[in-house]
Design a protein around this motif. Structure first.
Motif, PDB file in Angstrom:
ATOM      1  N   ASP A  16     -24.059 -12.230 -15.036  1.00 53.94           N
ATOM      2  CA  ASP A  16     -23.790 -12.935 -16.288  1.00 53.94           C
ATOM      3  C   ASP A  16     -24.929 -12.719 -17.256  1.00 53.94           C
ATOM      4  O   ASP A  16     -26.088 -12.818 -16.861  1.00 53.94           O
ATOM      5  N   GLY A  17     -24.594 -12.534 -18.513  1.00 57.38           N
ATOM      6  CA  GLY A  17     -25.664 -12.460 -19.496  1.00 57.38           C
ATOM      7  C   GLY A  17     -25.091 -12.306 -20.888  1.00 57.38           C
ATOM      8  O   GLY A  17     -23.873 -12.219 -21.071  1.00 57.38           O
ATOM      9  N   ARG A  18     -25.991 -12.278 -21.865  1.00 60.59           N
ATOM     10  CA  ARG A  18     -25.556 -12.179 -23.260  1.00 60.59           C
ATOM     11  C   ARG A  18     -25.568 -10.738 -23.759  1.00 60.59           C
ATOM     12  O   ARG A  18     -24.989 -10.434 -24.789  1.00 60.59           O
ATOM     13  N   ASP A  19     -26.269  -9.855 -23.025  1.00 61.26           N
ATOM     14  CA  ASP A  19     -26.371  -8.464 -23.470  1.00 61.26           C
ATOM     15  C   ASP A  19     -25.464  -7.613 -22.586  1.00 61.26           C
ATOM     16  O   ASP A  19     -25.768  -7.364 -21.413  1.00 61.26           O
ATOM     17  N   PRO A  20     -24.328  -7.147 -23.141  1.00 61.53           N
ATOM     18  CA  PRO A  20     -23.345  -6.444 -22.311  1.00 61.53           C
ATOM     19  C   PRO A  20     -23.934  -5.238 -21.591  1.00 61.53           C
ATOM     20  O   PRO A  20     -23.601  -4.978 -20.430  1.00 61.53           O
ATOM     21  N   VAL A  77     -25.899  -6.363 -18.553  1.00 60.78           N
ATOM     22  CA  VAL A  77     -25.013  -6.851 -17.494  1.00 60.78           C
ATOM     23  C   VAL A  77     -24.371  -5.669 -16.765  1.00 60.78           C
ATOM     24  O   VAL A  77     -24.350  -5.612 -15.524  1.00 60.78           O
ATOM     25  N   LEU A  78     -23.881  -4.706 -17.538  1.00 62.21           N
ATOM     26  CA  LEU A  78     -23.263  -3.525 -16.921  1.00 62.21           C
ATOM     27  C   LEU A  78     -24.283  -2.728 -16.118  1.00 62.21           C
ATOM     28  O   LEU A  78     -23.989  -2.230 -15.032  1.00 62.21           O
ATOM     29  N   ASP A  79     -25.499  -2.597 -16.656  1.00 65.56           N
ATOM     30  CA  ASP A  79     -26.548  -1.857 -15.946  1.00 65.56           C
ATOM     31  C   ASP A  79     -26.919  -2.561 -14.634  1.00 65.56           C
ATOM     32  O   ASP A  79     -27.164  -1.902 -13.618  1.00 65.56           O
TER      33      ASP A  79
END
Lengths: 244, 244
Positions: free
Chosen positions: B217-221, B224-226
């Protein structure tokens, strides 16, 4: 003696909408037959300082505190650390739990699993529920896992420990096909006549069967039944769908 | 600016196991796309003094407070009275809400219904959601009904008011067929490499499909994907059931 309880539900997943908490419902339903009143539920994220301060405020204000979640082996399982901070105690490796873990996992045991043997110093291990797995107790704080099936199983094992001399709560209900506006004077009447019975009124929106469920809760079965009968006696009979 | 929220869920029925709260889940899921973090949920009974003290402590510690329940016409609906006490204000009859009630109920209107026109002095009526029914707002406190369908509907109407400039939370997951013990070193690795991503690990007991869901979970897509890709890159491939 009317004993009270609080639940401290710990987990980011419950606050971010990933998981629906069902342990609170399990707990509340288990406590009713024991006559223990659940007074407060608090849901917080997996943060050590928050857990510490909540455990402290809840344990002083209630007879029992049940924590749910955060007791597994991973980085986000910080309930033991939080309780230790709250109680001003150290976290120490428990030889008893370590032996249980070694026995359970055998050759599959990892350092991660062993983290579950790190307990708050002075933790009592209550041998209820799952045979091989004791429940952590710290005074009036019962530390339960978040996984719903294990939570329910361990709670069941704790029931003998929690049983006191209170009468169980008794619940009766009347389902009505009318909305709360016209019901209000009848509700006010029964509330005034039975101050020792807790009367609830719950609109069931979009329900074809009934529009409002009226409930009667209390510790004295005869008073609860009398309140229900008194309410039914007042009400226009065609407003009543059923009484249970 | 990372805004936070708290939920104050009011109702004896939730603490006595008669009703399962679903409004908290609705709220948490509505706030994620807005980037607002739900930090705390408190469930308390229908008691004026408790509501007053909780509203006060929650509204000072969070950007938004959402209350659920206790706003109907019956004796156990004491949320307005509780908030008034907390804010040190009077309860006054609102001509606007009274007119709405008269229009809605017509000849069926009762004194009970009119009780819903008694509001905390200075209440703002926000015209979102159900067209005829505004939502009560007191500064950063949003007063919502407990009936789940109306709660959801009114909350949806509030979304334009709540929207800020935060990035939405992004969620990815990896389902694994192995338990948390062996997963722990891989989790610790990705947690260390991505301190800005919230990594969760959730055992799914009795699930035939997978044993643990790992979430990112996070605010920076891109972060999060990384994080998800980095975790997947480390993990023995045959432990992975799927990634989403």
């Amino acid at each position: 003696m009317n004993r009270t309880a609080a639940a401290l539900v710990i987990g980011n997943e419950l606050l971010s909408g990933k998981v629906h908490d069902s342990n609170t419902l399990t707990l509340s339903r288990a406590l009713r037959p024991l006559g223990i009143e659940l007074r407060r539920v608090v849901v917080i994220p997996d943060e050590v300082e928050l857990i510490a301060s909540e455990v402290n405020s809840l344990r002083h204000a209630h007879d029992f505190v049940f924590t749910s979640g955060g007791v597994g082996p991973t980085h986000d399982d910080v309930t033991v650390e939080g309780i230790a901070l709250g109680l001003g105690r150290r976290v120490v490796r428990s030889p008893v739990v370590e032996a249980l873990l070694r026995d359970h996992y055998g050759a599959r045991l990892t350092e991660g699993h062993l983290r579950m043997a790190d307990l708050v110093e002075g933790t009592e291990l209550y041998p209820g529920g799952s045979p091989a797995w004791p429940t952590m107790v710290l005074g009036n704080v019962f530390v339960l896992p978040g996984v719903p099936q294990i939570f329910a199983h361990k709670l069941e094992g704790l029931l003998p420990r929690l049983r006191g001399d209170e009468a169980p709560f008794v619940l009766r209900s009347v389902d009505c096909n009318i909305d709360e506006g016209p019901l209000k004077p009848y509700l006010d009447g029964v509330v005034a006549r039975f101050p020792d019975v807790s009367v609830g009124s719950y609109p069931h929106w979009g329900n074809e069967d009934h529009r409002v469920r009226v409930t009667f809760d209390g510790r004295d079965p005869s008073r609860v039944l009398d309140a229900q009968a008194s309410f039914l006696g007042d009400l226009p009979p065609d407003w009543v769908v059923r009484s249970d």
